[in-house]
Scaffold this active site. Structure first.
Site, PDB file in Angstrom:
ATOM      1  N   ASN A  10      18.102  35.562 -34.547  1.00  0.00           N
ATOM      2  CA  ASN A  10      17.098  34.989 -33.659  1.00  0.00           C
ATOM      3  C   ASN A  10      17.527  35.311 -32.229  1.00  0.00           C
ATOM      4  O   ASN A  10      18.433  34.685 -31.691  1.00  0.00           O
ATOM      5  CB  ASN A  10      17.037  33.461 -33.883  1.00  0.00           C
ATOM      6  N   GLU A  98      13.923  24.461 -30.512  1.00  0.00           N
ATOM      7  CA  GLU A  98      13.629  24.693 -29.087  1.00  0.00           C
ATOM      8  C   GLU A  98      12.129  24.620 -28.816  1.00  0.00           C
ATOM      9  O   GLU A  98      11.699  24.177 -27.762  1.00  0.00           O
ATOM     10  CB  GLU A  98      14.229  26.041 -28.644  1.00  0.00           C
ATOM     11  N   GLU A 163      18.957  23.621 -39.422  1.00  0.00           N
ATOM     12  CA  GLU A 163      19.666  23.816 -38.154  1.00  0.00           C
ATOM     13  C   GLU A 163      19.831  22.475 -37.439  1.00  0.00           C
ATOM     14  O   GLU A 163      18.896  22.014 -36.773  1.00  0.00           O
ATOM     15  CB  GLU A 163      18.882  24.752 -37.234  1.00  0.00           C
ATOM     16  N   GLY A 169      23.956  26.480 -30.375  1.00  0.00           N
ATOM     17  CA  GLY A 169      24.513  26.952 -29.109  1.00  0.00           C
ATOM     18  C   GLY A 169      25.641  26.108 -28.551  1.00  0.00           C
ATOM     19  O   GLY A 169      26.012  26.246 -27.386  1.00  0.00           O
TER      20      GLY A 169
HETATM   21  P1  PGA Z   1      23.055  29.663 -32.266  1.00  0.00           P
HETATM   22  O1  PGA Z   1      21.473  29.509 -32.450  1.00  0.00           O
HETATM   23  O2  PGA Z   1      23.548  30.536 -33.386  1.00  0.00           O
HETATM   24  O3  PGA Z   1      23.229  30.313 -30.919  1.00  0.00           O
HETATM   25  O4  PGA Z   1      23.640  28.306 -32.328  1.00  0.00           O
HETATM   26  C1  PGA Z   1      20.893  29.377 -33.718  1.00  0.00           C
HETATM   27  C2  PGA Z   1      19.400  29.180 -33.592  1.00  0.00           C
HETATM   28  O5  PGA Z   1      18.963  28.553 -32.627  1.00  0.00           O
HETATM   29  O6  PGA Z   1      18.631  29.651 -34.437  1.00  0.00           O
END
Ligand code: PGA
Length: 246
Positions: A10, A98, A163, A169
């Protein structure tokens, strides 16, 4: 039960058509390896999708990061499932935290998006996950989020990505044991809806997956791949994650 494993990148709001070099180096790595069991999907921004699809080999599939629920009409700035399908896109991420947070996407809205995507033969990568404040009521939060899914779906058209919002992040993840047991409970939740077919639905983990923790996570019995954000932007890191999925 053998389920399809996916390693999905992603890219979020990163990358342009010039990112073809990143796609090519991942492609080269996969081709060199030959025995790759996981399917590799890259989800760049809309603007890069067409160019990257044209310049890549079929071994890599592409996905969008969102879709509008209508196929056409007066919806300035939006992209439909019909448009994505015509571009050669095969997957679409729906319900990423998000977008739930910044675009205030509701359970009902997400349900409409899922139906629209399925009607144009796009495989849906449906994201669910609790925030830090919601950890104690995780189970009811996930159950509620899963109500966006249609009453009938299969392992062929829906992929679930668990998730935890607090893991995205941040460099934090649930423990390995926790990840597996949460995935087991998600499968139980969907089996209440679709019965035995639930055993065929791939459930991916996402949230701070990187080249150091991917092996432990991807080898769990109930984890069928990963949705990778930050670590998918560097070829070396992403290829290491791909390698640990076998
Ligand atoms: P990340 O993001 O691997 O940077 O934690 C995962 C996502 O938001 O799909």
């Amino acid at each position: 039960m053998k389920r399809t494993n996916y390693i999905i990148a992603n890219w979020k709001m990163n990358g342009t058509e010039k990112s073809v070099s990143l796609v090519k180096s991942i492609q080269k790595h996969i081709l060199k390896k030959r025995k790759n069991s996981a399917k590799i999907v890259i989800c760049p921004p809309f603007t890069a999708l067409g160019g990257l699809i044209q310049k890549s080999k079929k071994i890599i599939k592409f996905g969008a990061q969102d879709v509008h629920h209508e196929h056409a009409g007066a919806f300035t700035g939006s992209i439909s499932a019909l448009m994505l399908n015509q571009l050669g896109v095969k997957f679409v991420i729906i319900g990423h935290s998000e977008r739930r947070q910044y675009q205030k996407e509701s359970i009902k809205e997400l349900s409409k998006k899922i139906n629209s995507a399925l009607s144009k033969n796009l495989k849906v990568i449906f994201c669910i996950g609790e925030t830090l404040d919601e950890i104690k009521k995780r189970s009811s939060i996930l159950k509620k989020q899963l109500t966006s899914l249609p009453s009938k779906f299969t392992g062929n058209n829906i992929i679930i990505a668990y998730e935890p919002v607090w893991a995205i992040g941040t460099g934090k993840t649930p423990t390995i044991k926790e990840i597996n047991s949460i995935h087991k409970s998600i499968r139980r939740m969907i089996s209440n809806k679709i019965g035995k077919e639930a055993s065929k639905v791939s459930i991916l983990y996402g949230g701070s997956v990187n080249q150091n923790n991917s092996e432990d996570i991807l080898n769990l019995s109930d984890v069928d791949g990963a949705l990778v954000g930050g670590a998918s932007l560097k070829s070396k890191d992403f290829c290491k994650i791909i390698d640990s999925s076998n």
